[in-house]
Design an enzyme around this catalytic site. Structure first.
Site, PDB file in Angstrom:
ATOM      1  N   LEU A  93       0.822  -1.208   0.000  1.00  0.00           N
ATOM      2  CA  LEU A  93       0.000   0.000   0.000  1.00  0.00           C
ATOM      3  C   LEU A  93       0.857   1.259   0.000  1.00  0.00           C
ATOM      4  O   LEU A  93       1.923   1.302   0.610  1.00  0.00           O
ATOM      5  CB  LEU A  93      -0.917  -0.007   1.223  1.00  0.00           C
ATOM      6  CG  LEU A  93      -1.897  -1.183   1.268  1.00  0.00           C
ATOM      7  CD1 LEU A  93      -2.531  -1.300   2.642  1.00  0.00           C
ATOM      8  CD2 LEU A  93      -2.970  -1.027   0.196  1.00  0.00           C
ATOM      9  N   ASN A 107      -3.831  -5.266  10.041  1.00  0.00           N
ATOM     10  CA  ASN A 107      -3.268  -6.356   9.241  1.00  0.00           C
ATOM     11  C   ASN A 107      -2.901  -7.498  10.180  1.00  0.00           C
ATOM     12  O   ASN A 107      -2.690  -7.294  11.381  1.00  0.00           O
ATOM     13  CB  ASN A 107      -2.025  -5.871   8.489  1.00  0.00           C
ATOM     14  CG  ASN A 107      -1.457  -6.945   7.572  1.00  0.00           C
ATOM     15  OD1 ASN A 107      -2.206  -7.594   6.834  1.00  0.00           O
ATOM     16  ND2 ASN A 107      -0.153  -7.139   7.612  1.00  0.00           N
ATOM     17  N   HIS A 109      -0.093 -10.798  10.417  1.00  0.00           N
ATOM     18  CA  HIS A 109       1.156 -11.296   9.828  1.00  0.00           C
ATOM     19  C   HIS A 109       1.528 -12.614  10.509  1.00  0.00           C
ATOM     20  O   HIS A 109       1.441 -12.724  11.736  1.00  0.00           O
ATOM     21  CB  HIS A 109       2.273 -10.264  10.021  1.00  0.00           C
ATOM     22  CG  HIS A 109       3.562 -10.670   9.370  1.00  0.00           C
ATOM     23  ND1 HIS A 109       3.737 -10.651   8.009  1.00  0.00           N
ATOM     24  CD2 HIS A 109       4.730 -11.146   9.899  1.00  0.00           C
ATOM     25  CE1 HIS A 109       4.961 -11.061   7.715  1.00  0.00           C
ATOM     26  NE2 HIS A 109       5.576 -11.378   8.845  1.00  0.00           N
ATOM     27  N   SER A 136       0.666 -12.153  14.453  1.00  0.00           N
ATOM     28  CA  SER A 136       0.529 -10.828  15.062  1.00  0.00           C
ATOM     29  C   SER A 136      -0.510 -10.002  14.315  1.00  0.00           C
ATOM     30  O   SER A 136      -0.492  -9.932  13.087  1.00  0.00           O
ATOM     31  CB  SER A 136       1.862 -10.067  15.005  1.00  0.00           C
ATOM     32  OG  SER A 136       2.929 -10.836  15.510  1.00  0.00           O
ATOM     33  N   GLU A 143       5.728   1.516   7.498  1.00  0.00           N
ATOM     34  CA  GLU A 143       6.765   0.495   7.598  1.00  0.00           C
ATOM     35  C   GLU A 143       6.145  -0.882   7.390  1.00  0.00           C
ATOM     36  O   GLU A 143       5.221  -1.271   8.093  1.00  0.00           O
ATOM     37  CB  GLU A 143       7.435   0.548   8.974  1.00  0.00           C
ATOM     38  CG  GLU A 143       8.547  -0.483   9.138  1.00  0.00           C
ATOM     39  CD  GLU A 143       9.115  -0.516  10.537  1.00  0.00           C
ATOM     40  OE1 GLU A 143       9.945  -1.408  10.792  1.00  0.00           O
ATOM     41  OE2 GLU A 143       8.728   0.329  11.375  1.00  0.00           O
ATOM     42  N   ASP A 145       4.980  -4.393   7.716  1.00  0.00           N
ATOM     43  CA  ASP A 145       4.874  -5.297   8.864  1.00  0.00           C
ATOM     44  C   ASP A 145       5.476  -4.675  10.129  1.00  0.00           C
ATOM     45  O   ASP A 145       5.996  -5.390  10.994  1.00  0.00           O
ATOM     46  CB  ASP A 145       5.556  -6.647   8.577  1.00  0.00           C
ATOM     47  CG  ASP A 145       4.931  -7.364   7.391  1.00  0.00           C
ATOM     48  OD1 ASP A 145       3.722  -7.202   7.168  1.00  0.00           O
ATOM     49  OD2 ASP A 145       5.663  -8.081   6.680  1.00  0.00           O
TER      50      ASP A 145
END
Length: 214
Positions: A93, A107, A109, A136, A143, A145
């Site tokens: 993005l 999000n 991960h 997570s 940044e 992740d």
């Protein structure tokens, strides 16, 4: 008060299904729409089966990443989204997109961040000899992740694990903690400000809330 959620997907939508399955009649969270950049994403069928509006926005139809993200913002905002959830959305993005949704973009991960940002997380955990692995949920920032952590689920790494068997265990944990984070946000319990993530008015540690599955 209803929290309108828009979920972005690119593939099978297993985390989307977990989010859908977690919704109760009295839940403040409402998935208003599921948007995919791929018309063949199976998650679209999951959403349609649940009676959720779907939309396809093909990134290949746009000149560049900025143009696509601009159109995506318009599409999401048309649903008056309070929260945007990335559930296997395979797009990097732009800063403009991330900034537009600061504090309301989540999000998940498949690692215990900040370990193993990027791809092939399960294999990397095995190669490192880790005894614990996990997943997570984090707020998205510019940044990759690297945004503030909301909640992590820790799973054991077994001596005979392969990347595939470890991935299965992590996926099961993902399906527990992603709905949890969505409901925290929808209930007004989870917030992000300049100090970091807060749950019930208390600043979360850098690791977020940690849940052990064993």
């Amino acid at each position: 008060m209803t929290c309108k959620v828009v979920v972005l997907i690119s593939g099978s939508g297993s985390n989307l299904q977990a989010l859908i399955d977690s919704l109760q009649a009295d839940s403040p969270a409402q998935i208003s729409a599921v948007i995919s950049n791929r018309a063949d994403a199976f998650g679209l069928q999951r959403a349609a089966k649940a009676g959720i509006t779907t939309q396809v926005l093909d990134h290949k139809a746009f000149a560049d990443r900025e143009a696509f993200d601009g159109a995506l913002i318009e599409a999401i905002d048309a649903y008056q989204a309070d929260l945007v959830i990335l559930a296997g959305f395979m797009r990097i993005l732009t800063l403009g997109f991330v900034t537009h949704y600061t504090g309301r973009l989540l999000n998940i991960h498949p690692s215990l961040l900040p370990k193993y940002k990027g791809l092939h997380t399960h294999q990397r955990a095995l190669e490192a000899g880790d005894t614990e692995h996990g997943c997570s949920v984090h707020f998205v920032t510019e940044e990759l992740d690297g945004g503030p952590l909301v909640v992590q689920a820790v799973v054991p790494v077994m001596a005979d694990d392969t990347a595939d068997t470890l991935a299965e265990r992590v996926h099961a944990a993902e399906h527990q903690i992603y709905p949890l984070a969505m409901h925290w946000f929808a209930q007004g319990r989870l917030q992000l400000d300049e100090r970091g993530c807060q749950l019930d008015g208390q600043l979360l540690p850098a690791s977020g809330q940690v849940i052990r599955t064993f």
